[in-house]
Scaffold this active site. Structure first.
Site, mmCIF file in Angstrom:
data_model
loop_
_atom_site.group_PDB
_atom_site.id
_atom_site.type_symbol
_atom_site.label_atom_id
_atom_site.label_comp_id
_atom_site.label_asym_id
_atom_site.label_seq_id
_atom_site.Cartn_x
_atom_site.Cartn_y
_atom_site.Cartn_z
ATOM 1 N N TRP A 59 0.834 -1.210 0.000
ATOM 2 C CA TRP A 59 0.000 0.000 0.000
ATOM 3 C C TRP A 59 0.863 1.253 0.000
ATOM 4 O O TRP A 59 0.515 2.261 -0.618
ATOM 5 C CB TRP A 59 -0.908 -0.008 1.225
ATOM 6 C CG TRP A 59 -1.768 1.215 1.375
ATOM 7 C CD1 TRP A 59 -3.019 1.409 0.870
ATOM 8 C CD2 TRP A 59 -1.440 2.432 2.073
ATOM 9 N NE1 TRP A 59 -3.494 2.659 1.204
ATOM 10 C CE2 TRP A 59 -2.541 3.308 1.944
ATOM 11 C CE3 TRP A 59 -0.326 2.864 2.787
ATOM 12 C CZ2 TRP A 59 -2.552 4.573 2.514
ATOM 13 C CZ3 TRP A 59 -0.336 4.131 3.353
ATOM 14 C CH2 TRP A 59 -1.442 4.967 3.217
ATOM 15 N N HIS A 60 2.014 1.180 0.680
ATOM 16 C CA HIS A 60 2.858 2.362 0.804
ATOM 17 C C HIS A 60 3.577 2.722 -0.486
ATOM 18 O O HIS A 60 3.986 3.878 -0.655
ATOM 19 C CB HIS A 60 3.891 2.161 1.926
ATOM 20 C CG HIS A 60 3.310 2.307 3.297
ATOM 21 N ND1 HIS A 60 2.654 1.276 3.939
ATOM 22 C CD2 HIS A 60 3.264 3.365 4.147
ATOM 23 C CE1 HIS A 60 2.246 1.694 5.122
ATOM 24 N NE2 HIS A 60 2.597 2.960 5.275
ATOM 25 N N GLY A 61 3.757 1.796 -1.386
ATOM 26 C CA GLY A 61 4.426 2.153 -2.625
ATOM 27 C C GLY A 61 4.805 0.957 -3.468
ATOM 28 O O GLY A 61 4.871 -0.173 -2.988
#
Length: 474
Positions: free
Chosen positions: A326-328
């Site tokens: 989700w963060h990248g």
């Protein structure tokens, strides 16, 4: 529009005056229409073209929510739930992950002798897309699970999705908590507003005075990690942990404070996470709105802890790896998530303390140990790639000599960053049972005003307009 920008300093007071002076006196639709217009202006100031994505997500989930609720068969419910998931996650995947997976697939095929040239697009990642996508998805999922009834007020729903204080970096609100607040007329509450202003100030202090002061130091250490000494690499990992906390908790406090000044209540997103006594507790204090989202919509549907020990472990690892993704779109984030999953499982048998148990000074050894583990994982989070992260860690382990930081960063900048960081954490330690470090409404007037003047002067001293929030990239 950034919170730490001249535009916002002009924008928000005007919104505040118009909201309380004019629009809050009228019907809910007109009041919400004003907030929606302000929110679209806030977001569109960055790039108006991406307003279409927020509107698309809002339209899809508004009608899907009503359709799911009205559906008289499970098949139809699943159909509209699938449309909501497909539309939201499809847009998120395209803008955030298309380039990453296309490149990785081409690299994999080359290992088998197939030369592939994937079509690459110069895709700009829309600010906050991961946040508002998860917020609006939770709405349709909760309706599907019969935990929420849909709203028929389109303006209120669109405002819920686009509410500017928390639009681009959270907290990720649930419709059950935030949406009803758009249906009622708010009365100005001086106590709520004054505490909101204090929280806003504390957020600006964490972001501007702490995170932005440390950011150039972190950038130089990671940019020169091949030649830095082991001691300074350790400091770089610690500095980054402080930077990302100041940056992200600062944004959350500004968002919550801004919303409070408008009469809205947003959930707490950080609760002194670096005073956690174990990794399990850390994830009840760090980015609370996201960790609870993954708990409710990923971990529990996978089976949670209502299954065998092996399956529980797999559920934990899957949830943390998805959280990393989700963060990248980078392997570094996946590894960061996996490390936290492993640490969570390894330390769980020894994690007896819970977040509602008072933190005592004699627990500092386990607090420092937990913080060290968090800093270790953050090396992967900050590194440009896996190779740099392993090289960074290898130089620390080998205790290698290298260049000193004062050769690339002026000593006074380091001292300023350390000083403001010390103030931040001393304040949060003293106020660890409060919602934020400047929650001092009951303190003596002299203490309050000394604190206010110090925080305001620190913000003005360190103010920069070119430092964006780290989590904007997510």
């Amino acid at each position: 529009m950034l919170f730490n920008s001249i535009e916002f300093v002009l924008f928000f007071p005007l919104v505040l005056i118009l909201y309380w002076g004019i629009f809050n006196r009228y019907s809910g639709k007109l009041r919400n229409l004003f907030l929606l217009t302000a929110s679209y202006l806030f977001y569109g100031w960055w790039d108006y073209r991406f307003l279409g994505l927020i509107i698309l997500s809002s339209v899809v989930d508004y009608f899907c929510g009503i359709s799911i609720f009205r559906a008289n068969t499970q098949v139809r419910k699943r159909l509209f739930m699938g449309i909501s998931l497909g539309a939201n996650l499809g847009v998120l995947f395209f803008f955030k992950y298309y380039g990453f997976f296309a490149a990785e697939l081409a690299s994999l095929l080359e290992q088998f002798g197939y030369i592939v040239h994937p079509s690459t697009l110069n895709i700009i990642l829309p600010v906050g897309i991961s946040f508002y996508t998860f917020q609006t998805l939770s709405y349709t999922i909760d309706i599907y699970r019969k935990r929420l009834q849909p709203t028929h007020d389109a303006v209120a729903f669109f405002t819920f999705v686009a509410f500017f204080p928390q639009l681009v970096a959270g907290p990720i609100e649930r419709a059950k908590h935030l949406l009803p607040q758009f249906a009622k007329r708010h009365q100005f509450n001086y106590e709520l507003a004054s505490n909101g202003f204090r929280q806003l100030l504390w957020g600006f202090f964490a972001k501007v005075a702490v995170a932005d002061s440390i950011a150039p130091i972190v950038d130089q250490i990671f940019a020169n990690s091949e030649t830095m000494s082991s001691a300074w690499l350790c400091m770089g990992a610690i500095f980054f942990a402080v930077q990302i906390y100041g940056d992200f908790s600062g944004y959350s406090n500004i968002a919550i404070g801004t919303a409070s000044l408008l009469g809205f209540d947003l959930m707490q997103n950080f609760n002194s996470p670096y005073f956690s006594r174990n990794i399990r507790e850390f994830w009840t204090r760090w980015h609370i709105s996201l960790s609870t989202w993954f708990r409710d919509y990923v971990y529990i549907p996978l089976g949670g802890n209502r299954c065998s020990k092996i399956r529980q472990g797999l559920n934990v690892m899957t949830t943390f790896i998805i959280s990393g993704l989700w963060h990248g779109a980078n392997w570094t984030f996946l590894v960061w998530g996996a490390i936290h999953g492993l640490l969570y499982l390894i330390t769980k048998p020894f994690s007896k303390e819970k977040k509602d148990t008072p933190i005592r000074i004699n627990q500092l050894p386990v607090i420092f140990l937990t913080f060290a583990l968090v800093c270790f994982a953050f090396i992967f989070f900050r590194a440009e790639n896996i190779s740099q992260a392993f090289q960074f860690i290898a130089r620390i382990i080998r205790i290698e000599d290298g260049i000193s930081l004062n050769r690339i960063v002026e000593t006074k900048h380091v001292l300023v960053g350390v000083f403001f960081s010390a103030i931040l954490f001393c304040g949060e330690w003293i106020q660890r049972d409060k919602r934020h470090g400047l929650d001092i409404g009951s303190a003596r007037p002299l203490v309050r005003y000394v604190a206010y003047y110090f925080v305001i002067l620190s913000i003005l001293f360190a103010f920069q307009t070119d430092r964006i929030f780290i989590y904007f990239q997510f």
